[in-house]
Design a protein around this motif. Structure first.
Motif, PDB file in Angstrom:
ATOM      1  N   UNK A 175       0.815  -1.220   0.000  1.00  5.75           N
ATOM      2  CA  UNK A 175       0.000   0.000   0.000  1.00  5.75           C
ATOM      3  C   UNK A 175       0.846   1.266   0.000  1.00  5.75           C
ATOM      4  N   UNK A 176       2.165   1.102  -0.043  1.00  5.81           N
ATOM      5  CA  UNK A 176       3.052   2.251  -0.059  1.00  5.81           C
ATOM      6  C   UNK A 176       3.409   2.791   1.313  1.00  5.81           C
ATOM      7  N   UNK A 177       3.044   2.079   2.360  1.00  5.46           N
ATOM      8  CA  UNK A 177       3.383   2.501   3.720  1.00  5.46           C
ATOM      9  C   UNK A 177       4.802   2.053   4.054  1.00  5.46           C
ATOM     10  N   UNK A 178       5.558   2.927   4.701  1.00  6.15           N
ATOM     11  CA  UNK A 178       6.925   2.584   5.093  1.00  6.15           C
ATOM     12  C   UNK A 178       6.879   1.534   6.196  1.00  6.15           C
ATOM     13  N   UNK A 179       7.566   0.403   5.948  1.00  9.44           N
ATOM     14  CA  UNK A 179       7.601  -0.690   6.918  1.00  9.44           C
ATOM     15  C   UNK A 179       9.027  -1.033   7.332  1.00  9.44           C
ATOM     16  N   UNK A 236       7.659  -6.145  12.268  1.00 14.35           N
ATOM     17  CA  UNK A 236       7.377  -7.573  12.414  1.00 14.35           C
ATOM     18  C   UNK A 236       6.262  -8.025  11.475  1.00 14.35           C
ATOM     19  N   UNK A 237       5.253  -7.177  11.250  1.00 18.06           N
ATOM     20  CA  UNK A 237       4.117  -7.547  10.395  1.00 18.06           C
ATOM     21  C   UNK A 237       4.504  -7.673   8.925  1.00 18.06           C
ATOM     22  N   UNK A 238       5.667  -7.144   8.542  1.00 17.43           N
ATOM     23  CA  UNK A 238       6.110  -7.207   7.144  1.00 17.43           C
ATOM     24  C   UNK A 238       7.297  -8.139   6.949  1.00 17.43           C
ATOM     25  N   UNK A 239       7.695  -8.854   8.007  1.00 15.71           N
ATOM     26  CA  UNK A 239       8.925  -9.631   7.951  1.00 15.71           C
ATOM     27  C   UNK A 239       8.754 -11.094   7.558  1.00 15.71           C
ATOM     28  N   UNK A 240       7.540 -11.548   7.280  1.00 10.43           N
ATOM     29  CA  UNK A 240       7.334 -12.952   6.910  1.00 10.43           C
ATOM     30  C   UNK A 240       7.930 -13.242   5.538  1.00 10.43           C
ATOM     31  N   UNK A 241       8.589 -14.384   5.421  1.00  7.94           N
ATOM     32  CA  UNK A 241       9.193 -14.782   4.153  1.00  7.94           C
ATOM     33  C   UNK A 241       8.138 -14.805   3.056  1.00  7.94           C
ATOM     34  N   UNK A 242       8.456 -14.223   1.901  1.00 11.25           N
ATOM     35  CA  UNK A 242       7.536 -14.173   0.772  1.00 11.25           C
ATOM     36  C   UNK A 242       6.707 -12.902   0.699  1.00 11.25           C
ATOM     37  N   UNK A 243       6.748 -12.059   1.733  1.00  4.27           N
ATOM     38  CA  UNK A 243       5.987 -10.812   1.735  1.00  4.27           C
ATOM     39  C   UNK A 243       6.489  -9.881   0.633  1.00  4.27           C
ATOM     40  N   UNK A 244       5.573  -9.330  -0.158  1.00  3.45           N
ATOM     41  CA  UNK A 244       5.938  -8.389  -1.221  1.00  3.45           C
ATOM     42  C   UNK A 244       6.314  -7.052  -0.599  1.00  3.45           C
TER      43      UNK A 244
END
Length: 81
Positions: free
Chosen positions: A6-10, A32-40
């Protein structure tokens, strides 16, 4: 900066280098919410300087576009040849 779909800085990139196949491989601090393997994710190569507001933009202005990637394991397995 590293952004989500969504363009939010993570997160923020700490370093990067091309791998043996010529792809950019980097390290970044991620929420942490963006750190899962395979996350775009999207990465702004060379950094990004935000404008003071959307009211400053005019038709024809250019904005940086992030390079798309995905989260991989910290220690990826090598491809067998």
């Amino acid at each position: 900066p590293v952004v989500d779909h969504r363009g939010r800085v993570v997160g923020l990139v700490t370093s990067c280098t091309p791998d043996a196949d010529g792809y950019q491989l980097g390290l970044a601090y991620l929420k942490q919410t963006a750190a899962a393997e395979g996350t775009a994710i999207g990465v702004f190569a060379g950094g990004f300087k935000a404008t003071s507001g959307s009211s400053d933009l005019k038709i024809g202005d250019r904005l940086p576009v992030p390079q798309m990637g995905s989260v991989i394991s910290r220690f990826p397995r090598r491809k067998k040849k």
